[in-house]
Design a protein around this motif. Structure first.
Motif, PDB file in Angstrom:
ATOM      1  N   ASP A  88       0.908  -1.229  -0.085  1.00  0.00           N
ATOM      2  CA  ASP A  88      -0.072   0.033   0.057  1.00  0.00           C
ATOM      3  C   ASP A  88       0.933   1.263   0.248  1.00  0.00           C
ATOM      4  N   SER A  89       1.719   1.335  -1.259  1.00  0.00           N
ATOM      5  CA  SER A  89       2.539   2.334  -1.255  1.00  0.00           C
ATOM      6  C   SER A  89       2.341   3.843  -0.940  1.00  0.00           C
ATOM      7  N   LYS A  90       1.031   4.278  -1.523  1.00  0.00           N
ATOM      8  CA  LYS A  90       0.750   5.481  -1.433  1.00  0.00           C
ATOM      9  C   LYS A  90       0.414   5.829   0.063  1.00  0.00           C
ATOM     10  N   GLU A  91      -0.381   5.054   0.739  1.00  0.00           N
ATOM     11  CA  GLU A  91      -0.779   5.226   2.172  1.00  0.00           C
ATOM     12  C   GLU A  91       0.391   5.205   3.077  1.00  0.00           C
ATOM     13  N   ALA A  92       1.448   4.230   2.589  1.00  0.00           N
ATOM     14  CA  ALA A  92       2.619   4.204   3.199  1.00  0.00           C
ATOM     15  C   ALA A  92       3.384   5.663   3.068  1.00  0.00           C
ATOM     16  N   GLY A  93       3.258   6.199   2.127  1.00  0.00           N
ATOM     17  CA  GLY A  93       4.256   7.425   1.953  1.00  0.00           C
ATOM     18  C   GLY A  93       3.482   8.518   2.639  1.00  0.00           C
ATOM     19  N   LYS A  94       2.249   8.589   2.945  1.00  0.00           N
ATOM     20  CA  LYS A  94       1.755   9.408   3.777  1.00  0.00           C
ATOM     21  C   LYS A  94       2.321   9.451   5.241  1.00  0.00           C
ATOM     22  N   TYR A  95       2.336   8.273   5.750  1.00  0.00           N
ATOM     23  CA  TYR A  95       2.612   7.967   7.185  1.00  0.00           C
ATOM     24  C   TYR A  95       4.505   8.230   7.143  1.00  0.00           C
ATOM     25  N   LEU A  96       4.908   7.802   6.113  1.00  0.00           N
ATOM     26  CA  LEU A  96       6.517   8.054   6.330  1.00  0.00           C
ATOM     27  C   LEU A  96       6.580   9.384   6.101  1.00  0.00           C
ATOM     28  N   LEU A  97       5.996  10.397   5.454  1.00  0.00           N
ATOM     29  CA  LEU A  97       6.191  11.653   4.998  1.00  0.00           C
ATOM     30  C   LEU A  97       5.929  12.319   6.535  1.00  0.00           C
TER      31      LEU A  97
ATOM     32  N   GLU B 292      12.116   9.353   7.194  1.00  0.00           N
ATOM     33  CA  GLU B 292      12.286   8.617   6.101  1.00  0.00           C
ATOM     34  C   GLU B 292      13.931   8.353   5.689  1.00  0.00           C
ATOM     35  N   ASN B 293      13.982   7.242   5.083  1.00  0.00           N
ATOM     36  CA  ASN B 293      15.469   6.960   4.685  1.00  0.00           C
ATOM     37  C   ASN B 293      15.277   6.704   3.102  1.00  0.00           C
ATOM     38  N   ASP B 294      16.300   6.766   2.415  1.00  0.00           N
ATOM     39  CA  ASP B 294      16.361   6.110   0.950  1.00  0.00           C
ATOM     40  C   ASP B 294      15.225   5.071   0.803  1.00  0.00           C
ATOM     41  N   GLU B 295      15.056   4.044   1.365  1.00  0.00           N
ATOM     42  CA  GLU B 295      13.929   3.032   0.731  1.00  0.00           C
ATOM     43  C   GLU B 295      12.771   3.596   0.903  1.00  0.00           C
ATOM     44  N   ASP B 296      12.416   4.608   1.801  1.00  0.00           N
ATOM     45  CA  ASP B 296      11.298   5.272   1.840  1.00  0.00           C
ATOM     46  C   ASP B 296      10.712   6.365   0.777  1.00  0.00           C
ATOM     47  N   LYS B 297      11.739   6.807   0.357  1.00  0.00           N
ATOM     48  CA  LYS B 297      11.629   7.925  -0.587  1.00  0.00           C
ATOM     49  C   LYS B 297      10.520   7.619  -1.837  1.00  0.00           C
ATOM     50  N   ALA B 298      10.613   6.394  -2.315  1.00  0.00           N
ATOM     51  CA  ALA B 298       9.565   6.281  -3.514  1.00  0.00           C
ATOM     52  C   ALA B 298       8.290   6.309  -3.150  1.00  0.00           C
ATOM     53  N   ALA B 299       7.886   5.912  -1.949  1.00  0.00           N
ATOM     54  CA  ALA B 299       6.615   5.577  -1.454  1.00  0.00           C
ATOM     55  C   ALA B 299       6.139   7.260  -0.932  1.00  0.00           C
ATOM     56  N   ILE B 300       7.015   7.948  -0.656  1.00  0.00           N
ATOM     57  CA  ILE B 300       6.788   9.328  -0.199  1.00  0.00           C
ATOM     58  C   ILE B 300       6.295  10.175  -1.251  1.00  0.00           C
TER      59      ILE B 300
END
Length: 172
Positions: free
Chosen positions: A54-63, A68-76
């Motif tokens: 669930d990359s888009k929702e993951a991006g919201k919470y990671l943002l 965040e780290n390098d592996e989180d940047k795509a989802a964010i």
């Protein structure tokens, strides 16, 4: 012997380790809903969502975590690109209440600067702490009950008197 209680992050981590991503999601979502803003909790929830694809929702919470780290940047980036053209009020309305109700100075600096890039105002007012309504005093509750029974009693007396008058008229 006292048994130590595991934190929600520890329980979620144990669930992830045992392959129960859905359980980790439940644990963290419940904790997000019942506690204040905690970047570590948001990061853990975002990572679980990312593992569940669930990359888009993951991006919201990671943002919102700011951790965040390098592996989180795509989802964010996926999340940011999906909301980039939307008004900040709509974006903010999609945040969990613990993040939505914060003022701008309560966010980590990295989160605040990313929110500014999305069009958030420089000074973001947080929601005031809710104060519980003052409990009504016992005498007011008692007076309302007595008034209710008095009105009900008057209605019953009126009906009985009406039946008496009608009965007397019919049978005399």
């Amino acid at each position: 012997m006292k048994i130590a209680k595991l934190s929600s992050l520890d329980r979620a981590s144990a669930a992830v380790t045992s392959g129960k991503l859905w359980r980790a999601k439940e644990i963290l979502a419940g904790h997000i809903g019942s506690t204040g803003y905690t970047p570590e909790l948001f990061a853990a929830y975002g990572k679980v969502l990312a593992q569940m694809n669930d990359s888009k929702e993951a991006g919201k919470y990671l943002l919102l975590s700011g951790l965040e780290n390098d592996e989180d940047k795509a989802a964010i980036e996926l999340y940011v690109s999906s909301v980039r053209e939307k008004p900040y009020t709509w974006i903010r309305s999609q945040f969990p209440s613990s993040a939505r109700n914060l003022s701008s100075e309560k966010y980590p600096q990295s989160v605040y600067s990313q929110l500014r890039e999305l069009g958030f105002p420089e000074h973001l007012a947080g929601r005031q702490e809710k104060t519980p309504f003052a409990k009504s005093s016992k005498w007011k509750e008692g007076a309302a009950i007595i008034l209710g029974f008095t009105i009900l009693g008057l209605i019953v007396v009126g009906l009985l008197h009406g039946l008496y008058v009608v009965g007397k008229w019919l049978f005399t």
